[in-house]
Design an enzyme around this catalytic site. Structure first.
Site, PDB file in Angstrom:
ATOM      1  N   GLU A  84      -5.451  21.619  -5.605  1.00 47.75           N
ATOM      2  CA  GLU A  84      -5.870  21.097  -6.758  1.00 47.75           C
ATOM      3  C   GLU A  84      -5.887  19.617  -6.750  1.00 47.75           C
ATOM      4  OE1 GLU A  84      -8.342  20.739  -8.660  1.00 47.75           O
ATOM      5  OE2 GLU A  84      -8.055  21.757 -10.545  1.00 47.75           O
ATOM      6  N   ASP A  85      -6.810  18.762  -7.356  1.00 49.30           N
ATOM      7  CA  ASP A  85      -6.614  17.487  -7.335  1.00 49.30           C
ATOM      8  C   ASP A  85      -5.508  16.879  -8.478  1.00 49.30           C
ATOM      9  OD1 ASP A  85      -8.319  18.017  -9.447  1.00 49.30           O
ATOM     10  OD2 ASP A  85     -10.131  16.964  -9.072  1.00 49.30           O
ATOM     11  N   ASP A 100      -4.232  18.495 -15.710  1.00 49.67           N
ATOM     12  CA  ASP A 100      -4.107  17.327 -16.693  1.00 49.67           C
ATOM     13  C   ASP A 100      -3.671  18.247 -18.073  1.00 49.67           C
ATOM     14  OD1 ASP A 100      -5.054  15.258 -18.349  1.00 49.67           O
ATOM     15  OD2 ASP A 100      -6.973  16.154 -18.473  1.00 49.67           O
ATOM     16  N   PHE A 144      -7.230   7.778 -17.146  1.00 50.59           N
ATOM     17  CA  PHE A 144      -8.315   8.353 -16.540  1.00 50.59           C
ATOM     18  C   PHE A 144      -8.417   7.603 -15.077  1.00 50.59           C
ATOM     19  CE2 PHE A 144     -12.393  10.012 -15.051  1.00 50.59           C
ATOM     20  CZ  PHE A 144     -12.160  11.409 -15.393  1.00 50.59           C
ATOM     21  N   ARG A 148     -15.684   9.425  -5.897  1.00 47.40           N
ATOM     22  CA  ARG A 148     -14.903  10.188  -5.199  1.00 47.40           C
ATOM     23  C   ARG A 148     -14.703   9.849  -3.716  1.00 47.40           C
ATOM     24  NH1 ARG A 148     -15.143  15.152  -7.542  1.00 47.40           N
ATOM     25  NH2 ARG A 148     -17.161  15.906  -8.772  1.00 47.40           N
TER      26      ARG A 148
HETATM   27  P1  IMP Z   1      -7.336  20.565 -16.982  1.00 46.92           P
HETATM   28  O1  IMP Z   1      -7.950  21.938 -17.100  1.00 46.92           O
HETATM   29  O2  IMP Z   1      -7.381  19.691 -18.042  1.00 46.92           O
HETATM   30  O3  IMP Z   1      -6.136  20.569 -16.398  1.00 46.92           O
HETATM   31  O4  IMP Z   1      -8.488  19.738 -16.018  1.00 46.92           O
HETATM   32  C1  IMP Z   1      -8.230  19.496 -14.589  1.00 46.92           C
HETATM   33  C2  IMP Z   1      -9.355  19.010 -14.274  1.00 46.92           C
HETATM   34  O5  IMP Z   1      -9.900  17.803 -14.971  1.00 46.92           O
HETATM   35  C3  IMP Z   1      -9.400  18.420 -12.840  1.00 46.92           C
HETATM   36  O6  IMP Z   1      -9.374  19.279 -11.792  1.00 46.92           O
HETATM   37  C4  IMP Z   1     -10.155  17.159 -12.909  1.00 46.92           C
HETATM   38  O7  IMP Z   1     -11.475  17.754 -12.281  1.00 46.92           O
HETATM   39  C5  IMP Z   1     -10.393  16.747 -14.265  1.00 46.92           C
HETATM   40  N1  IMP Z   1      -9.700  15.703 -14.501  1.00 46.92           N
HETATM   41  C6  IMP Z   1      -8.433  15.444 -15.270  1.00 46.92           C
HETATM   42  N2  IMP Z   1      -8.122  14.331 -15.282  1.00 46.92           N
HETATM   43  C7  IMP Z   1      -8.915  13.543 -14.785  1.00 46.92           C
HETATM   44  C8  IMP Z   1      -8.914  12.171 -14.187  1.00 46.92           C
HETATM   45  O8  IMP Z   1      -8.166  11.337 -14.518  1.00 46.92           O
HETATM   46  N3  IMP Z   1     -10.043  11.869 -13.293  1.00 46.92           N
HETATM   47  C9  IMP Z   1     -10.813  12.574 -12.779  1.00 46.92           C
HETATM   48  N4  IMP Z   1     -10.668  13.873 -13.161  1.00 46.92           N
HETATM   49  C10 IMP Z   1      -9.780  14.502 -14.009  1.00 46.92           C
HETATM   50 MG    MG Z   2     -11.081  19.604 -10.655  1.00 47.07          MG
END
Ligand code: IMP
Ligand code: MG
Length: 175
Positions: free
Chosen positions: A98-99, A102, A151, A164
């Site tokens: 996963e990237d 958050d 962000f 990207r």
């Molecule tokens: P989570 O469910 O809140 O953990 O969200 C994860 C997803 O939110 C990641 O896979 C990203 O696609 C997106 N995301 C969260 N923070 C960032 C950021 O700083 N930049 C870009 N995408 C983000």
């Molecule tokens: Mg993602």
């Protein structure tokens, strides 16, 4: 939010490459009999492609796509699976790629549904982690970099589908 663009570079191309090589070596060491990587589209595509090229041994790949509803306004864990895997996970050593983690909502959901498919083991690799944003407790065995609550874009991560393609990771800010 309309006029945000990449400003300061948080992680250089060089730093990312070195760290991804370390993660790849660690994963290869942990799975000498081979590993099945499950990458989360679209954000993880750059991380995955660099990661696999540093890995040794038997590596197989699959992809899924997920999206969270009303991001930022809900903590209820509503995640949609937009594209499912092509292959079964039964009996395999699986690492989710996963990237960024958050709030943890997306990953928590994915770990739950993939664990239910009977992998021999299930671990997670995230290039980035923002621990201060966590709403759900998730386990991530391989983390590239821990960052503050900002962000970021680049190296697969987007803002409104843009940026990207940047080779580094940058913070977005007013133009
Ligand atoms: P989570 O469910 O809140 O953990 O969200 C994860 C997803 O939110 C990641 O896979 C990203 O696609 C997106 N995301 C969260 N923070 C960032 C950021 O700083 N930049 C870009 N995408 C983000
Ligand atoms: Mg993602």
């Amino acid at each position: 939010m309309a006029d945000l663009r990449p400003t300061e570079i948080l992680l250089s191309d060089d730093r990312i490459q070195k760290r991804v090589a370390e993660l790849a070596a660690q994963i290869s060491r942990d799975f000498p009999d081979g590993v099945h990587l499950v990458a989360v589209l679209k954000g993880a595509f750059v991380f995955l492609s660099d990661l696999v090229r540093h890995m040794t041994g038997r590596v197989t790949l699959d992809f899924l796509a997920a999206s969270s509803y009303a991001k930022g306004t809900t903590s209820s864990g509503e995640v949609r699976l937009l594209k499912d895997l092509d292959y079964s996970l039964d009996g395999r050593n699986v690492v989710i790629v996963e990237d960024i983690v958050d709030t943890g909502v997306t990953l928590h959901y994915l770990q739950d549904i993939l664990r239910a498919r009977g992998p021999k083991s299930l671990r997670t690799a995230c290039l980035l982690s923002k621990p201060s944003r966590r709403l759900v407790d998730v386990e991530v065995e391989y983390i590239g970099f821990t960052i503050e609550d900002r962000f970021v874009v680049g190296y697969g991560l987007d803002y409104a589908e843009l940026y990207r393609n940047l080779p580094h990771i940058a913070v977005v800010g007013p133009a």
